[in-house]
Design a protein around this motif. Structure first.
Motif, short mmCIF file in Angstrom:
data_model
loop_
_atom_site.label_atom_id
_atom_site.label_comp_id
_atom_site.label_asym_id
_atom_site.label_seq_id
_atom_site.Cartn_x
_atom_site.Cartn_y
_atom_site.Cartn_z
N ARG A 73 1.58 6.32 -7.01
CA ARG A 73 0.33 6.97 -7.49
C ARG A 73 0.67 8.75 -7.36
O ARG A 73 0.26 9.25 -8.37
CB ARG A 73 -0.63 6.68 -6.41
N ARG A 74 1.38 9.14 -6.58
CA ARG A 74 1.58 10.34 -6.03
C ARG A 74 2.72 10.90 -7.44
O ARG A 74 2.35 12.01 -8.16
CB ARG A 74 2.19 10.82 -4.92
N GLY B 204 0.69 -1.19 -0.05
CA GLY B 204 0.13 -0.09 0.14
C GLY B 204 0.76 1.17 0.03
O GLY B 204 0.52 2.28 -0.70
N GLN B 205 1.93 1.52 0.90
CA GLN B 205 2.96 2.37 0.77
C GLN B 205 3.51 2.71 -0.41
O GLN B 205 3.60 3.48 -0.97
CB GLN B 205 4.05 2.10 2.04
N SER C 114 2.47 1.56 -3.56
CA SER C 114 1.29 2.03 -4.55
C SER C 114 1.09 3.69 -4.43
O SER C 114 0.69 4.38 -5.26
CB SER C 114 0.26 1.21 -4.46
N GLU C 115 1.16 3.95 -3.27
CA GLU C 115 0.81 5.44 -2.70
C GLU C 115 2.11 6.10 -3.36
O GLU C 115 1.67 7.39 -4.03
CB GLU C 115 0.77 5.71 -1.44
N THR C 116 3.21 5.76 -3.29
CA THR C 116 4.15 6.80 -3.71
C THR C 116 4.20 6.56 -5.30
O THR C 116 4.33 7.88 -5.79
CB THR C 116 5.62 6.10 -3.12
#
Length: 246
Positions: free
Chosen positions: A21-22, A14-15, A17-19
């Motif tokens: 994504r940003r 999740g971490q 994918s968030e990086t």
């Protein structure tokens, strides 16, 4: 113990994918960029299983495509695909226009004009992001006035594709022209000139498509390190330097 390990893997995915994504939404990882599992696993000091799970999350959001025997890439739309999205939007909204022309009352038309006024104020203030959001909201407002929940759900699914386009690509919209077209569509519908309104809805969406900058030569070419560096945590930066032998 296994459950705890699974949770750790899920949290790490999740971490990551968030990086990613940003970086994608900031258009540092541009459409078509390859997201190699091995390179990412080194950068994030994680197993390829964790990386694969992160990429699957992004694929589920439509930001990444995973191609068999080729790997993962930041989603890239062709001009034809973009046209098809807006053609679908056109067909749907033309049907909505037919209904609204004979159904809305004075208060409804005023509600739409109040929304257009907010869009005009945003343009006057040079707030293109707000103007863009209000412009998209204009179409959602029209569909909401049908009071048909299924119609709103279907329209929302199509609109979600346009949101992806807006996220992935720069745009050069003529906001004043788009605003004028919104006003003209409302004027035509209120006066019962449905065919003219339907024609304008079609040309309006074609103008929007032409506002996207889909030529990749207009985007900065960055290495994966350069693209991700603003979004990495201190620990991830440390791992990245270690992987690079720095």
């Amino acid at each position: 113990m296994e459950k705890g390990a699974d949770n750790q893997l899920a949290n790490k995915s999740g971490q990551i994918s968030e990086t990613l994504r940003r970086a994608i939404l900031a258009q540092r990882l541009v459409p078509g960029t390859k997201l190699g599992e091995r390179e990412l696993s080194e950068k994030f000091d994680s197993s390829r299983i964790v990386i694969r799970q992160a990429l699957l999350m992004l694929a589920g959001e439509g930001l990444v495509t995973i191609e068999r025997n080729r790997g993962a890439f930041v989603k890239r739309y062709s001009l034809q695909e973009a046209m098809e999205i807006y053609d679908a939007l056109t067909l749907f909204e033309q049907g909505v226009a037919v209904q609204l022309a004979s159904r809305l009352g004075t208060a409804d038309w005023q509600k739409i004009r109040d929304h257009i006024k907010l869009q005009a104020e945003a343009i006057d203030q040079g707030d293109n992001e707000l103007a863009d959001n209000l412009g998209a909201g204009f179409h959602e407002l029209l569909v909401s006035l049908t009071n048909n929940r299924l119609a709103q759900e279907i329209h929302s699914q199509i609109v979600q594709r346009t949101h992806l386009l807006r996220s992935l690509y720069n745009s050069r919209f003529d906001y004043c022209n788009l605003l004028n077209e919104h006003s003209k569509i409302v004027d035509l519908l209120e006066r019962g000139r449905v065919k003219q309104a339907m024609s304008l809805i079609e040309s309006h969406h074609h103008h929007v498509v032409r506002g996207y900058v889909m030529d990749m030569s207009n985007y900065p070419q960055m290495t994966l390190d350069e693209a991700l560096s603003p979004f990495l945590t201190a620990e991830e930066q440390k791992n990245s330097f270690a992987a690079a032998g720095i």
